[in-house]
Design an enzyme around this catalytic site. Sequence first.
Site, short mmCIF file in Angstrom:
data_model
loop_
_atom_site.label_atom_id
_atom_site.label_comp_id
_atom_site.label_asym_id
_atom_site.label_seq_id
_atom_site.Cartn_x
_atom_site.Cartn_y
_atom_site.Cartn_z
N CYS A 128 47.04 45.42 25.97
CA CYS A 128 46.19 46.01 27.02
C CYS A 128 46.87 47.18 27.74
CB CYS A 128 45.75 44.93 27.99
SG CYS A 128 47.06 43.81 28.49
N HIS A 241 44.69 46.32 35.23
CA HIS A 241 46.13 46.57 35.30
C HIS A 241 46.37 48.01 35.81
CE1 HIS A 241 46.71 42.92 33.22
NE2 HIS A 241 47.05 43.35 32.01
#
Length: 342
Positions: A128, A241
Site C-alpha cells: 500500500c 496512510h
Amino acid sequence: MNIGIVGATGLVGTEMIKLIENNHLNININNIKLFASMKSKGKKVLIKNNSITIEELNTESFNNLNIAIFCSSSEISLKYTEIANSKGCFVIDNSSVFRMMKNIPLVIPEINGDLVKLSNGIISNPNCCAALICMVLYPLQKIANIKRIIISTYQSASGAGKEAMDELINQIYQYSKNEKLNTEIFGRQYLLNVFSHNSNINLENGYNGEEMKIIEEINKILKSNIKISVTCVRVPVLRSHCASVNIEFDRKVDLNQIKDFLINQDGVDVIDNRKDNIFPEPINTENKHNVQVGRIRYDLSDNENKTINLFLSGDQLLKGAALNAYQILNLCQNINILNRYS
Ligand SMILES: NC(=O)c1ccc[n+]([C@@H]2O[C@H](COP(=O)([O-])OP(=O)(O)OC[C@H]3O[C@@H](n4cnc5c(N)ncnc54)[C@H](OP(=O)(O)O)[C@@H]3O)[C@@H](O)[C@H]2O)c1
C-alpha cells in the site's frame, strides 16, 4: 467475466465489492462469487440488490471463474493461486507473496499497466505505501534522475486489517468509559500513541518487513535502482496512510516544474496551500481515489536545490489495494487477457 473475490469479508475485499458494484470503469461483469473462511460461510452480501451468499473457500471455488481477486493472507494466496490457474482462472493478488518474484508483474496501471499483457496468470498488487509513494515519484522521475529517497510513513490501523482497525475503535470506546484497553492485536495501547510498524523486524539491520517491502517494490515498479531508506510507523488513524518523502535528484530542480508534473499526473492531487496551512491529511483522503501531495519545498540542508521534501496521503485500502486491483481488472478486460489465458 465471472469474478471471484477471496477474502470478501475483510477490509480490502469489502472495498473491492463496493468498486465492482459501482463499476465506474464499466467493466463487463457477469457473475460474482464471494469467498472467505469457514467462519463467514453463509453470510449474505447485497450487490446491486442481489443477495450473494459467502462461500467457504476450497479447491473447487475457482471452477467456472475467469478471474479471482485475492484479498486475504499470503498463505491463502500461495495455497490457492496455482489451483485457480490450473482451472483457467486468472489471479490478481493483494498479498505480498508474489510481488518480488521475477516473472510476476507488480502493477500500478498509471505507471506500468503495459506489463499486464506479459502475465502468465498472476498479477501482483503492490504494498500500500509503495503504491501511494510511486504515484508521486513516477512523474518526478521524468524531470531528473532520482538518486536517493528517505521516507517516513504514518500508517493507519486499517492497513493491518479489520481486526486491527476494530481494536483501535474499541480502544476509543474503552478509553472514554475509563475501561481497561483491549490490546490483543498490537500488544500495546494504540490510541494516543505512535509506534514502530508491527511487521517482523530483522534483528541484524534493524529494518522491519514493511520497510524492506517499500524499498524493494518501489525499485521494481519504477524499474530503478534508487537508494532508499524507510522508517514505518503506525499512527492512531483509522484509514489512509501518509508519508514524508525526501527526494534527492541528480541535478537542481525547479519547484514549479515539480508541481506542474504532479498536477498533470492522473491519480494525484496537489494540495499545497502554504498561506492557510492546508496540506494532505488522512481524514481528507479517506474514500478518495487520488493520492494527495503537498508541502513541496526544497530541503534546506542542500544548498544546491537538488533535494526536495514533500508529504503525501492516500487511501491505502483504495489506491493501495482495491482500487488498484479494480484498475488492473479493467486492463485485463481491455487487452482480452482473460480469453487468451483460458
Ligand atoms: N489493509 C490494507 O490496507 C491492505 C493494503 C494492501 C494490501 N493488503 C493485503 O490485502 C490482504 C487483505 O487485507 P485486509 O486488510 O483486507 O485483511 P482483513 O481485513 O483481515 O481480511 C482478511 C480476509 O481474509 C479472509 N480469510 C481468512 N482466512 C481465510 C481462509 N482460510 N479462506 C478464505 N478466506 C480467508 C477473511 O475471512 P473471514 O472474515 O471469514 O475470516 C477476510 O475476508 C492482505 O494480504 C494484506 O496484506 C492490505
